[in-house]
Enzyme design. Structure first.
Site, PDB file in Angstrom:
ATOM      1  N   GLY A  53      -1.135  -3.795  -9.455  1.00 47.46           N
ATOM      2  CA  GLY A  53      -0.869  -4.068  -8.039  1.00 47.46           C
ATOM      3  C   GLY A  53      -1.211  -2.934  -7.093  1.00 47.46           C
ATOM      4  N   ALA A  84     -10.593   0.387  -5.778  1.00 49.87           N
ATOM      5  CA  ALA A  84     -10.799   1.836  -5.665  1.00 49.87           C
ATOM      6  C   ALA A  84     -11.959   2.287  -6.565  1.00 49.87           C
ATOM      7  CB  ALA A  84      -9.515   2.579  -6.021  1.00 49.87           C
ATOM      8  N   ASP A 125      -7.380  -5.322   0.019  1.00 50.19           N
ATOM      9  CA  ASP A 125      -7.395  -4.142  -0.861  1.00 50.19           C
ATOM     10  C   ASP A 125      -8.590  -3.240  -0.550  1.00 50.19           C
ATOM     11  OD1 ASP A 125      -5.303  -5.476  -2.021  1.00 50.19           O
ATOM     12  OD2 ASP A 125      -6.036  -5.346  -4.076  1.00 50.19           O
TER      13      ASP A 125
HETATM   14  C1  MEV Z   1      -3.453  -8.016  -4.062  1.00 51.72           C
HETATM   15  O1  MEV Z   1      -3.342  -6.627  -3.849  1.00 51.72           O
HETATM   16  C2  MEV Z   1      -3.024  -8.753  -2.846  1.00 51.72           C
HETATM   17  C3  MEV Z   1      -3.110 -10.263  -2.955  1.00 51.72           C
HETATM   18  O2  MEV Z   1      -2.649 -10.764  -1.692  1.00 51.72           O
HETATM   19  C4  MEV Z   1      -4.502 -10.747  -3.221  1.00 51.72           C
HETATM   20  C5  MEV Z   1      -5.443 -10.511  -2.048  1.00 51.72           C
HETATM   21  O3  MEV Z   1      -5.014 -10.399  -0.926  1.00 51.72           O
HETATM   22  O4  MEV Z   1      -6.653 -10.499  -2.316  1.00 51.72           O
HETATM   23  C6  MEV Z   1      -2.176 -10.805  -4.019  1.00 51.72           C
END
Ligand code: MEV
Length: 319
Positions: free
Chosen positions: A105, A111, A152
């Site tokens: 997560g 990265a 991300d």
């Molecule tokens: C992942 O860091 C975040 C999610 O919302 C997926 C995304 O936004 O691509 C779960």
């Protein structure tokens, strides 16, 4: 050609993960305590046109051409070469070192792609602009996550807190007060692609319930953004807790995460929630310097396998 090194940070989603995939706003911050570093160097006497990749954390030690066509690192290299109009792969060695745990997560895949593309474009004499880098990194995220929102790669490329909404201009946000966080790893690996696919499946089965929850998460993210900018720590903590309740209702949490979250709150955290894809990975607690030690101890007793700390400097805070 020179030896080039580059890096990219991890990321934390403060509010709005998953809902952001469906167009809701989300708040994310860079996490520079964990990093990916890339070193790229000419491969003297190496086979012409061979880029050798070594990445211990990904169990890779092979020429790029041997990787499957849909491998995200192969894609990252090919995207840079195409963007720069370079037809011949440079004869070089690329080594990737990552402290960011995979499937936890924290944005490891984005990265790694960003650091690789930064290094390769600089090695070829044309470092990519952030906007281009972000566009290309999103392509690699599509390979990794199927249906990513783009949050991300964006927060990792710009390395600034952002309020992100799919398809809209990035809004940079600034906390007025210093913010302190502890991050704890549940030790459970879970690929974001799986939890995003899981929610998509749930949404097909029960669209009304899921859409209502996602819209509520979006409202919480906007409320939290205000609290973030106004330095209202207890409101920000409340937003995190409310967001967590909805993520749990959507079945995106798990027992190990819940245990950490409850322990952090009981030890004085102002708010605590999972961060990222969920069903494992890391949780995030908003703390103060006064509660930090108690929360850290509580997280350890509740089973955290690693604990990290990060702070954001408030623009109006002189402490
Ligand atoms: C992942 O860091 C975040 C999610 O919302 C997926 C995304 O936004 O691509 C779960």
């Amino acid at each position: 050609m020179p030896v080039i090194s580059s890096s990219a940070c991890a990321k934390l989603i403060l509010l709005g993960e998953h809902a952001v995939v469906y167009g809701q706003p989300a708040l994310a911050i860079p996490f520079s305590g964990l990093k990916v570093r890339c070193v790229i160097e000419p491969w003297i006497n190496g086979p012409t046109g061979t880029l050798h990749i070594k990445a211990r954390e990904l169990q890779l030690n092979q020429p790029l051409q041997v990787l499957p066509e849909d491998n995200f690192l192969r894609k990252a290299v090919e995207l840079v070469l195409a963007e720069l109009g370079v037809s011949q792969t440079p004869t070089c060695k690329l080594t990737i070192y990552s402290d960011i745990p995979i499937s936890a997560g924290l944005g490891a895949s984005a990265a790694i792609a960003v650091a690789t593309m930064r290094a390769l474009s600089a090695f070829l004499g044309h470092p990519l602009e952030k906007e281009t880098l972000n566009r290309l990194a999103f392509e690699t995220e599509r390979l990794m996550h199927g249906n990513p929102s783009g949050i991300d790669n964006t927060v990792i490329v710009y390395e600034q807190p952002i309020l992100f909404r799919k398809g809209e201009l990035i809004e940079f946000v600034y906390p007025s007060k210093n913010l302190h966080f502890l991050i704890a790893d549940s030790g459970i690996k879970k690929a974001t692609a799986d939890t995003v696919a899981y929610l998509a499946q749930q949404r097909e089965g029960n669209p009304q319930f899921i859409e209502a929850a996602l819209a509520e998460i979006g409202r919480i993210a906007l409320f939290g953004r205000k609290a973030f900018e106004q330095g209202d720590l207890s409101a920000l903590g409340e937003a995190m807790n409310a967001n967590q309740a909805l993520l749990a209702q959507l079945d995106l949490s798990c027992e190990a995460l819940e245990k950490l979250i409850v322990a952090a709150r009981q030890a004085g955290a102002l708010g605590a929630k999972l961060t990222g894809g969920g069903k494992g990975g890391n949780m995030l607690a908003l703390i103060t310097p006064e509660t930090q030690e108690a929360v850290r101890k509580a997280l350890l007793s509740a089973g955290a396998v690693s604990i990290y700390q990060t702070n954001l400097k408030g623009v109006q805070d002189n402490d």
